[in-house]
Motif scaffolding. Structure first.
Motif, PDB file in Angstrom:
ATOM      1  N   ALA A   1      79.287  40.280   4.843  1.00 49.97           N
ATOM      2  CA  ALA A   1      80.748  40.293   4.841  1.00 49.97           C
ATOM      3  C   ALA A   1      81.277  40.110   6.255  1.00 49.97           C
ATOM      4  CB  ALA A   1      81.278  41.606   4.260  1.00 49.97           C
TER       5      ALA A   1
ATOM      6  N   ARG B   1      80.785  45.263  -2.168  1.00 52.65           N
ATOM      7  CA  ARG B   1      82.247  45.334  -2.263  1.00 52.65           C
ATOM      8  C   ARG B   1      82.653  46.489  -3.164  1.00 52.65           C
ATOM      9  NH1 ARG B   1      86.604  41.328  -5.161  1.00 52.65           N
ATOM     10  NH2 ARG B   1      85.214  41.775  -6.909  1.00 52.65           N
TER      11      ARG B   1
ATOM     12  N   PHE C   1      84.538  33.721  -0.877  1.00 53.46           N
ATOM     13  CA  PHE C   1      84.447  35.123  -0.474  1.00 53.46           C
ATOM     14  C   PHE C   1      85.339  35.998  -1.356  1.00 53.46           C
ATOM     15  CE2 PHE C   1      83.023  33.193   3.554  1.00 53.46           C
ATOM     16  CZ  PHE C   1      81.898  33.966   3.790  1.00 53.46           C
TER      17      PHE C   1
ATOM     18  N   GLY D   1      76.679  40.942  -2.441  1.00 58.02           N
ATOM     19  CA  GLY D   1      78.045  41.041  -1.949  1.00 58.02           C
ATOM     20  C   GLY D   1      78.945  41.776  -2.922  1.00 58.02           C
TER      21      GLY D   1
ATOM     22  N   CYS E   1      90.912  35.766   2.250  1.00 58.05           N
ATOM     23  CA  CYS E   1      89.470  35.520   2.339  1.00 58.05           C
ATOM     24  C   CYS E   1      89.144  34.076   1.991  1.00 58.05           C
ATOM     25  CB  CYS E   1      88.704  36.491   1.434  1.00 58.05           C
ATOM     26  SG  CYS E   1      88.750  38.209   2.022  1.00 58.05           S
TER      27      CYS E   1
ATOM     28  N   PHE F   1      83.773  39.783   1.360  1.00 53.81           N
ATOM     29  CA  PHE F   1      82.360  39.861   0.988  1.00 53.81           C
ATOM     30  C   PHE F   1      81.880  38.536   0.400  1.00 53.81           C
ATOM     31  CE2 PHE F   1      83.731  44.234   1.060  1.00 53.81           C
ATOM     32  CZ  PHE F   1      82.630  44.938   1.531  1.00 53.81           C
TER      33      PHE F   1
END
Length: 230
Positions: free
Chosen positions: A58, A201, A73, A197, A65, A191
């Protein structure tokens, strides 16, 4: 995780790594996870988070993002708000209430930084006169020297630089933030869209709900930006 050098929000040498990093660490600590942070130039930080081979999952802080749309992301819960405004000389005899009021003024911006959507649209339409620099620090120098009328800058970043930078401190009473803000923009941790990820998150968001992140952020910013702070 990866981040940039952007005090008082993030900087390796600051206590807890800066105000935002303090929030990130507190949230993960609440769910029993340790954090390793790499400080890199902004584009490099994003690239590290995109590549699975780096071990970085991240980057932060983003106020969206979508810096690499192809990477997809995933943004966290909001970790803070940044007050984005226009700095000007303290003796300036002008102010603004709508973007139309800014037409004809020399406005400093930073290369690669996104501002509010409405401001950036007017810049793209060539309705505002913007002059790019490579840093907020440089824009403050140009403002003090009379080479700019306004400089787009985060209020906390402005205060930090004016109170801690050796070259800017003697001029800190010569610069103020205009009363009208461009906006208050949310900050997120971004993330990577992968199983790891997504799991991290989820853990981060859970931890964030367990800590007084607004108080952590505000307290760190106040201490780091105090007059005479190092």
């Amino acid at each position: 995780m990866a981040t940039l050098t952007w005090p008082p929000y993030t900087k390796r040498s600051l206590p807890k790594g800066g105000a935002v990093t303090a929030v990130v660490r507190a949230a993960f600590d609440a769910v029993g996870r340790d954090v390793r942070v790499r400080y890199r130039p902004w584009n490099r930080a994003i690239a590290l988070a995109k590549a699975e081979s780096t071990g970085v999952v991240a980057y932060y802080p983003g106020y969206h993002c979508n810096h690499r749309p192809d990477a997809g992301f995933l943004r966290s819960y909001v970790i803070g708000m940044r007050p984005l405004g226009l700095a000007k000389r303290a003796n300036a005899a002008f102010s603004w209430t709508s973007l139309a009021d800014l037409e004809g003024f020399r406005i400093g911006t930073v290369v690669g930084y996104a501002n509010t959507r409405t401001f950036d649209r007017k810049v793209a339409a060539e309705e505002l006169w913007t002059i790019e620099s490579h840093s907020d620090r440089r824009n403050l120098h140009k403002l003090i020297e009379g080479r700019l009328d306004y400089a787009v800058i985060d209020k906390h970043v402005m205060t930090y630089l004016l109170n801690t930078d050796p070259e800017l401190r003697p001029h800190r009473d010569e610069v103020v933030m205009d009363d009208t803000l461009l906006g208050r923009m949310p900050l997120f941790v971004c993330f990577r869209n992968s199983p790891r990820g997504k799991a991290l998150r989820s853990a981060f968001n859970d931890g964030l709900t367990q800590v007084p992140y607004k108080d952590i952020m505000a307290g760190r910013i106040a201490r780091l930006s105090a007059k005479g702070a190092e």
